[in-house]
Design a protein around this motif. Structure first.
Motif, mmCIF file in Angstrom:
data_model
loop_
_atom_site.group_PDB
_atom_site.id
_atom_site.type_symbol
_atom_site.label_atom_id
_atom_site.label_comp_id
_atom_site.label_asym_id
_atom_site.label_seq_id
_atom_site.Cartn_x
_atom_site.Cartn_y
_atom_site.Cartn_z
ATOM 1 N N ILE A 151 0.840 -1.202 0.000
ATOM 2 C CA ILE A 151 0.000 0.000 0.000
ATOM 3 C C ILE A 151 0.873 1.249 0.000
ATOM 4 O O ILE A 151 0.635 2.192 -0.764
ATOM 5 N N GLU A 152 1.887 1.257 0.836
ATOM 6 C CA GLU A 152 2.749 2.445 0.934
ATOM 7 C C GLU A 152 3.507 2.689 -0.376
ATOM 8 O O GLU A 152 3.564 3.823 -0.863
ATOM 9 N N SER A 153 4.070 1.642 -0.954
ATOM 10 C CA SER A 153 4.814 1.844 -2.196
ATOM 11 C C SER A 153 3.874 2.183 -3.351
ATOM 12 O O SER A 153 4.196 3.014 -4.206
ATOM 13 N N GLY A 154 2.684 1.552 -3.357
ATOM 14 C CA GLY A 154 1.712 1.856 -4.401
ATOM 15 C C GLY A 154 1.192 3.274 -4.315
ATOM 16 O O GLY A 154 0.990 3.946 -5.338
ATOM 17 N N ALA A 155 0.970 3.744 -3.086
ATOM 18 C CA ALA A 155 0.506 5.123 -2.904
ATOM 19 C C ALA A 155 1.563 6.115 -3.372
ATOM 20 O O ALA A 155 1.244 7.116 -4.036
ATOM 21 N N GLU A 156 2.804 5.854 -3.063
ATOM 22 C CA GLU A 156 3.872 6.772 -3.499
ATOM 23 C C GLU A 156 4.011 6.759 -5.017
ATOM 24 O O GLU A 156 4.268 7.799 -5.640
ATOM 25 N N ALA A 157 3.836 5.590 -5.623
ATOM 26 C CA ALA A 157 3.881 5.525 -7.089
ATOM 27 C C ALA A 157 2.741 6.329 -7.698
ATOM 28 O O ALA A 157 2.916 6.987 -8.741
ATOM 29 N N LEU A 158 1.577 6.296 -7.053
ATOM 30 C CA LEU A 158 0.447 7.072 -7.563
ATOM 31 C C LEU A 158 0.662 8.564 -7.327
ATOM 32 O O LEU A 158 0.401 9.391 -8.220
ATOM 33 N N ALA A 163 -3.521 3.873 -16.599
ATOM 34 C CA ALA A 163 -2.631 3.465 -15.506
ATOM 35 C C ALA A 163 -3.059 4.024 -14.157
ATOM 36 O O ALA A 163 -2.873 3.370 -13.122
ATOM 37 N N VAL A 164 -3.631 5.220 -14.135
ATOM 38 C CA VAL A 164 -4.061 5.795 -12.850
ATOM 39 C C VAL A 164 -5.227 4.987 -12.279
ATOM 40 O O VAL A 164 -5.280 4.706 -11.075
ATOM 41 N N ILE A 165 -6.173 4.593 -13.123
ATOM 42 C CA ILE A 165 -7.266 3.753 -12.652
ATOM 43 C C ILE A 165 -6.723 2.432 -12.116
ATOM 44 O O ILE A 165 -7.159 1.929 -11.070
ATOM 45 N N THR A 166 -5.739 1.867 -12.801
ATOM 46 C CA THR A 166 -5.136 0.609 -12.355
ATOM 47 C C THR A 166 -4.602 0.745 -10.934
ATOM 48 O O THR A 166 -4.913 -0.078 -10.051
ATOM 49 N N GLN A 167 -3.765 1.760 -10.704
ATOM 50 C CA GLN A 167 -3.176 1.935 -9.368
ATOM 51 C C GLN A 167 -4.256 2.177 -8.318
ATOM 52 O O GLN A 167 -4.191 1.666 -7.197
ATOM 53 N N SER A 168 -5.253 2.960 -8.704
ATOM 54 C CA SER A 168 -6.289 3.372 -7.742
ATOM 55 C C SER A 168 -7.168 2.204 -7.324
ATOM 56 O O SER A 168 -7.497 2.049 -6.142
ATOM 57 N N VAL A 169 -7.566 1.373 -8.292
ATOM 58 C CA VAL A 169 -8.411 0.219 -7.975
ATOM 59 C C VAL A 169 -7.657 -0.766 -7.078
ATOM 60 O O VAL A 169 -8.219 -1.311 -6.115
ATOM 61 N N ALA A 170 -6.383 -0.987 -7.376
ATOM 62 C CA ALA A 170 -5.588 -1.893 -6.545
ATOM 63 C C ALA A 170 -5.424 -1.348 -5.129
ATOM 64 O O ALA A 170 -5.574 -2.081 -4.143
ATOM 65 N N LEU A 171 -5.121 -0.068 -5.019
ATOM 66 C CA LEU A 171 -4.969 0.536 -3.690
ATOM 67 C C LEU A 171 -6.259 0.474 -2.884
ATOM 68 O O LEU A 171 -6.247 0.193 -1.687
ATOM 69 N N LYS A 172 -7.371 0.738 -3.548
ATOM 70 C CA LYS A 172 -8.647 0.695 -2.842
ATOM 71 C C LYS A 172 -8.939 -0.712 -2.339
ATOM 72 O O LYS A 172 -9.399 -0.899 -1.208
ATOM 73 N N ALA A 173 -8.665 -1.705 -3.160
ATOM 74 C CA ALA A 173 -8.893 -3.092 -2.732
ATOM 75 C C ALA A 173 -8.033 -3.442 -1.525
ATOM 76 O O ALA A 173 -8.522 -4.014 -0.537
ATOM 77 N N LEU A 174 -6.756 -3.096 -1.578
ATOM 78 C CA LEU A 174 -5.869 -3.420 -0.472
ATOM 79 C C LEU A 174 -6.202 -2.596 0.774
ATOM 80 O O LEU A 174 -6.124 -3.104 1.905
ATOM 81 N N GLY A 175 -6.587 -1.334 0.577
ATOM 82 C CA GLY A 175 -6.977 -0.515 1.724
ATOM 83 C C GLY A 175 -8.226 -1.050 2.409
ATOM 84 O O GLY A 175 -8.309 -1.089 3.643
ATOM 85 N N GLU A 176 -9.209 -1.466 1.623
ATOM 86 C CA GLU A 176 -10.431 -2.022 2.210
ATOM 87 C C GLU A 176 -10.156 -3.371 2.867
ATOM 88 O O GLU A 176 -10.756 -3.705 3.898
ATOM 89 N N TYR A 177 -9.242 -4.146 2.301
ATOM 90 C CA TYR A 177 -8.861 -5.409 2.926
ATOM 91 C C TYR A 177 -8.183 -5.159 4.273
ATOM 92 O O TYR A 177 -8.492 -5.825 5.278
#
Length: 567
Positions: free
Chosen positions: A13-20, A536-550
């Motif tokens: 989550i942290e690395s994905g957020a920084e990439a976004l 690509a922004v939608i890709t990162q965002s959907v993945a982050l949201k899934a992991l954040g909700e998990y």
């Protein structure tokens, strides 16, 4: 698959957020490098060749060279660079080369024509409007064998706004462009010439209405393909030279360094809305870096009505404040604003939610542009309806609110025979099914038979590696896996669902790059069923949201709070 640890999830989550965040501009907008579009490039070179043959000769030459260089070994073209060949872009690109550079492109044209035949011809396209578009380009290129019979567009329909909005909807300006092109292609009876003469001024008024609304930029929704269609119609008919000049200028300015044109040049609000909801779900709602993003979303809410589609002010477009207002992006932005710390006192959030309620169809659904549309590509859409439910739920509306109740009743009545749900603007069927499951579960329907059947389908179509694709055995994507995880988290359902969620989360964690987030897949529909592109922004965002909700769900479960996963 090895079980994923909480520490692994937090790290990704942290690395994905920084990439976004690395994609964020100073004004809070999240940017991307949009794909080069075969359709946009082919349409633009044909339009510039017709409207400005001398002044744009350099761009036409560069664009046709790009088309030749990006022709696939099988002779066809995909919707964007790198995509497999598809009938629509292959037909348009082949015709455009024949119209603009027949000698230099002779081999490419021959290969393209062969590929059109191998793909089954334009009769395989089930969308009648798209079929006509292909036939018309091929006819203009002299390829009557590939084109088949060309029917005349009923331009007269533009004289009755209510009918035109419901039947033509967001396709109004390209519809006018295509109809104007037909003036010298199809013979007309004396009566038809009379009715067309009366309809043409009304059609041009519609184009001018959009032109004025957008500030006379000539961008026409900031998408080269529809802009090119209108320019072709104006150039061939000799109408509205000032608008033709403005479109020509905009297309000249919009060219990419490689000589091609984008699919859509401006998706600032699409990307930024998704980025905000993803980062907020991942725990970054109070991060000061999202302050400019919130300000941008506030500043771009539309303050003027969009007369061509009868849309009042108060929503958002996919591009900027002068863009075309849409419910999909508006719902995502409302959900984003609902996640900021000041949501309880945010008048823009309240106003946006009320605008969204006002755009609901009489049947309970939501469409993209026109209420109660009869255009299949506009609506009604289960996925957009689910986004609207989620936005209203997140913004504090009770599950018993009439808009939510009506929307849920509609969704429960429209599953496909196999239990799935459609999504007009993303690849079927995992995306639509997952977002419907999530929305209905959040508003009290997690145990409904329709929802459980959809959950069953999601579990059954999970791939052995833990990911999800569209549900037909195709390789998994980050986007579809993220949507599936979100939907199943909301629905709950015991050890089987929990196991599917865990495997999906494990796949997302393993698929993440430490520095660049996740690799996008072409799941976004440009022309449904026929052209797809990646965002690509939608890709990162959907993945982050899934992991954040998990992460949030596992934290609630550990604290033994009732409703850890499902309502």
């Amino acid at each position: 698959m090895k079980a994923v640890s909480d520490a692994d999830v937090v790290k990704v989550i942290e690395s994905g957020a920084e990439a976004l965040f690395a994609r964020q501009r100073d004004n809070g907008v999240f940017g991307d490098d949009p794909p080069a579009s075969v359709l946009g490039t082919a349409g633009t070179v044909a339009a510039l060749h017709a409207a400005d043959p001398d002044g744009s000769a350099d761009l036409v030459a560069a664009g046709t060279a790009w088309l030749r260089d990006n022709q696939l070994p099988d002779g066809g073209w995909g919707g964007v660079a790198g995509a497999p060949s598809e009938i629509v872009p292959t037909s348009i690109a082949t015709a455009a080369l024949a119209m603009t550079a027949p000698e230099a492109s002779a081999e490419a044209i021959e290969a393209g024509r062969a590929r059109i035949t191998a793909l089954g011809g334009v009769d395989t396209v089930t969308d009648r409007a798209v079929t006509l578009m292909c036939r018309q380009f091929l006819t203009m290129a002299g390829m009557t064998e590939e084109a088949g019979p060309l029917r005349r567009l009923p331009l007269e329909i533009v004289a009755v706004d209510r009918v035109r909005r419901r039947l033509v909807s967001f396709r109004t300006t390209p519809f006018v462009g295509l109809a104007l092109m037909q003036a010298d292609l199809l013979p007309a009876s004396r009566l038809r010439r009379y009715t067309l003469a009366r309809a043409r001024p009304a059609a041009l008024r519609l184009v001018r209405s959009v032109y004025d609304h957008e500030g006379k930029t000539g961008a026409l929704s900031e998408d080269p393909w529809p802009a090119a269609l209108v320019l072709l119609g104006l150039a061939r008919s000799g109408e509205a030279p000032d608008i033709a000049e403005a479109i020509t200028g905009w297309l000249r300015r919009a060219v990419r360094p490689d000589g091609a044109w984008d699919a859509v040049t401006n998706l600032d609000l699409t990307r930024t809305g998704y980025a905000a909801t993803g980062l907020i779900a991942a725990g970054y709602a109070a991060d000061p870096r999202l302050g400019p993003t919130r300000d941008f979303l506030h500043a771009t809410r539309k303050t003027e009505s969009f007369e061509i589609l009868d849309v009042p002010p108060g929503g958002w477009s996919f591009s900027n404040q002068r863009g075309w207002p849409v419910t999909l992006e508006s719902a995502e932005i409302v959900a984003a604003l609902a996640g900021f710390p000041d949501a309880g006192t945010d008048p823009v959030l309240r106003g946006g939610a009320e605008w969204l309620i006002g755009r609901q169809d009489s049947r309970g659904s939501w469409s993209l542009w026109v209420r109660d549309t009869k255009l299949a590509n506009d609506g009604p859409c289960p996925a957009i309806t689910s986004q609207a439910i989620t936005a209203l739920h997140e913004s504090g509306h009770a599950d018993e609110h009439p808009a939510i109740v009506a929307a849920a009743e509609w969704l429960l009545s429209v599953p496909n025979p196999d239990g799935t749900f459609d999504n007009l603007w993303y690849r079927d069927h995992t995306s639509g099914t997952a977002v419907v499951v999530g929305a209905l579960s959040r508003v009290g329907h997690a145990h409904h038979d329709v929802v459980r059947r959809a959950v069953r389908w999601l579990c059954d179509t999970q791939l052995p590696d833990g990911s999800w694709g569209p549900g037909d055995g195709t390789d998994g994507s980050v986007e579809e896996t993220g949507w599936a995880v979100q939907g199943l988290l909301a629905a709950g359902g015991g050890t089987e669902v929990a196991g599917a969620v865990g495997r999906g989360v494990g796949w997302l964690v393993a698929a993440a790059s430490p520095d660049h987030g996740w690799e996008p897949t072409r799941v976004c529909n440009y022309i449904r069923h026929y052209m797809h592109y990646a965002n690509a922004v939608i890709t990162q965002s959907v993945a982050l949201k899934a992991l954040g909700e998990y992460r949030a769900a596992t934290a609630r479960s550990a604290a033994d709070v009732p409703g850890a996963v499902a309502r």
